[in-house]
Design a protein around this motif. Structure first.
Motif, PDB file in Angstrom:
ATOM      1  N   ASN A 225      49.419  48.302  36.716  1.00 59.07           N
ATOM      2  CA  ASN A 225      48.164  47.801  37.283  1.00 59.07           C
ATOM      3  C   ASN A 225      47.071  48.851  37.252  1.00 59.07           C
ATOM      4  O   ASN A 225      45.928  48.564  36.902  1.00 59.07           O
TER       5      ASN A 225
ATOM      6  N   ASN B  93      43.720  48.527  35.019  1.00 58.85           N
ATOM      7  CA  ASN B  93      42.405  48.580  35.668  1.00 58.85           C
ATOM      8  C   ASN B  93      41.540  49.669  35.040  1.00 58.85           C
ATOM      9  O   ASN B  93      40.351  49.470  34.807  1.00 58.85           O
TER      10      ASN B  93
ATOM     11  N   GLN C  94      40.385  48.478  31.679  1.00 61.64           N
ATOM     12  CA  GLN C  94      39.421  47.378  31.806  1.00 61.64           C
ATOM     13  C   GLN C  94      38.079  47.839  32.369  1.00 61.64           C
ATOM     14  O   GLN C  94      37.068  47.151  32.214  1.00 61.64           O
TER      15      GLN C  94
ATOM     16  N   LYS D 108      36.230  40.403  38.104  1.00 60.09           N
ATOM     17  CA  LYS D 108      36.519  40.004  36.726  1.00 60.09           C
ATOM     18  C   LYS D 108      36.646  38.485  36.618  1.00 60.09           C
ATOM     19  O   LYS D 108      37.137  37.855  37.545  1.00 60.09           O
TER      20      LYS D 108
ATOM     21  N   GLY E 107      45.967  42.747  41.994  1.00 62.44           N
ATOM     22  CA  GLY E 107      46.499  43.997  41.462  1.00 62.44           C
ATOM     23  C   GLY E 107      46.527  45.132  42.473  1.00 62.44           C
ATOM     24  O   GLY E 107      47.600  45.657  42.807  1.00 62.44           O
TER      25      GLY E 107
HETATM   26 MG   LIG Z   1      43.710  44.723  38.191  1.00 66.19          MG
END
Ligand SMILES: [Mg+2]
Ligand SMILES: Nc1ncnc2c1ncn2[C@@H]1O[C@H](COP(=O)(O)OP(=O)(O)OP(=O)(O)O)[C@@H](O)[C@H]1O
Length: 216
Positions: free
Chosen positions: A118, A122, A125, A173, A180
């Motif tokens: 996670n 993250n 992303q 998002k 998460g």
């Molecule tokens: Mg996440």
């Protein structure tokens, strides 16, 4: 929680049905663009099904997070295994140096895997499309504790959002469930550890997790 799941699942269902009905009509009317439309609709449907799959998976993982094992786990082995998944990721290059020697902690191995997955995801992303991601993982051992930091050169976290990021369902998002970090926090706390972050908007974020080391 159940209401939230129902809501998250209903959201994509309506556009899925609408696009199928649109295709149905085109077929009935023998429209010339049926092949293109079919390709387009199936693409959208597969995307939405993947999203539904993620929602179901995330919620079920989150619901079961309380059932954690307390086993002796080599944190470095977990990190090596998770890092190898992101080794050839095109969105970011990964930098880390880990000692070959084991670092033993008491935790649930599957949960630790999920935690670092996670955090790495993250981090990746968070990197804007016009930037190459640089993710750095470091490990520090001090006073009977091991601290792992994961830094990214992403967009950072706006001051107004910082208090909410560990709250279940909080996400910025379009395709996230926002579970998460809430799950990360519970995983860390179950292993008697801590999680926190430092961030500079526009420049990047570092997440830290720290656990007590157990004697080998
Ligand atoms: Mg996440
Ligand atoms: N490394 C990071 N850099 C910038 N923002 C972050 C970072 N990690 C988390 N965030 C912010 O915290 C929010 C919550 O993160 P969390 O992992 O809980 O959910 P998510 O990533 O949005 O969705 P999911 O994990 O379910 O796919 C994110 O939507 C994002 O706004």
């Amino acid at each position: 929680m159940a209401r939230q799941v129902a809501h998250e699942i209903k959201n994509p269902l309506t556009p899925m049905k609408l696009s199928l009905q649109y295709l149905q009509k085109a077929i009935e009317q023998k429209a010339p663009n049926v092949p293109e439309l079919s390709a387009q609709v199936s693409h959208t449907l597969i995307e939405q099904i993947n999203h539904l799959n993620k929602i179901a998976g995330d919620f079920s993982q989150f619901a079961h997070i309380g059932e954690s094992a307390r086993e002796r786990v080599d944190l470095n082995a977990v990190l090596h295994s998770v890092l190898s998944l992101y080794q050839s990721d095109e969105r970011a290059s990964l930098h880390y140096q880990l000692p070959e020697t084991p670092v033993w902690v008491i935790a649930d191995k599957t949960h630790l895997n999920r935690l670092f997955n996670n955090l790495l995801l993250n981090a990746i992303q968070a990197v804007p499309d016009d930037r190459m991601g640089q993710i750095e993982l470091q490990e520090q051992i001090r006073e009977g504790r091991v601290r792992v930091s994961i830094s990214d050169n992403g967009q950072g976290i706006d001051e107004s959002l910082r208090a909410n990021i560990f709250t279940p369902n909080f996400t910025t998002k379009t395709s996230g469930t926002g579970l998460g970090l809430a799950m990360c926090k519970r995983i860390v706390e179950q292993a008697d550890g801590e999680i926190w972050f430092d961030t500079v908007p526009g420049q990047g974020t570092t997440f830290y997790v720290q656990f007590p080391i157990t004697a080998d």
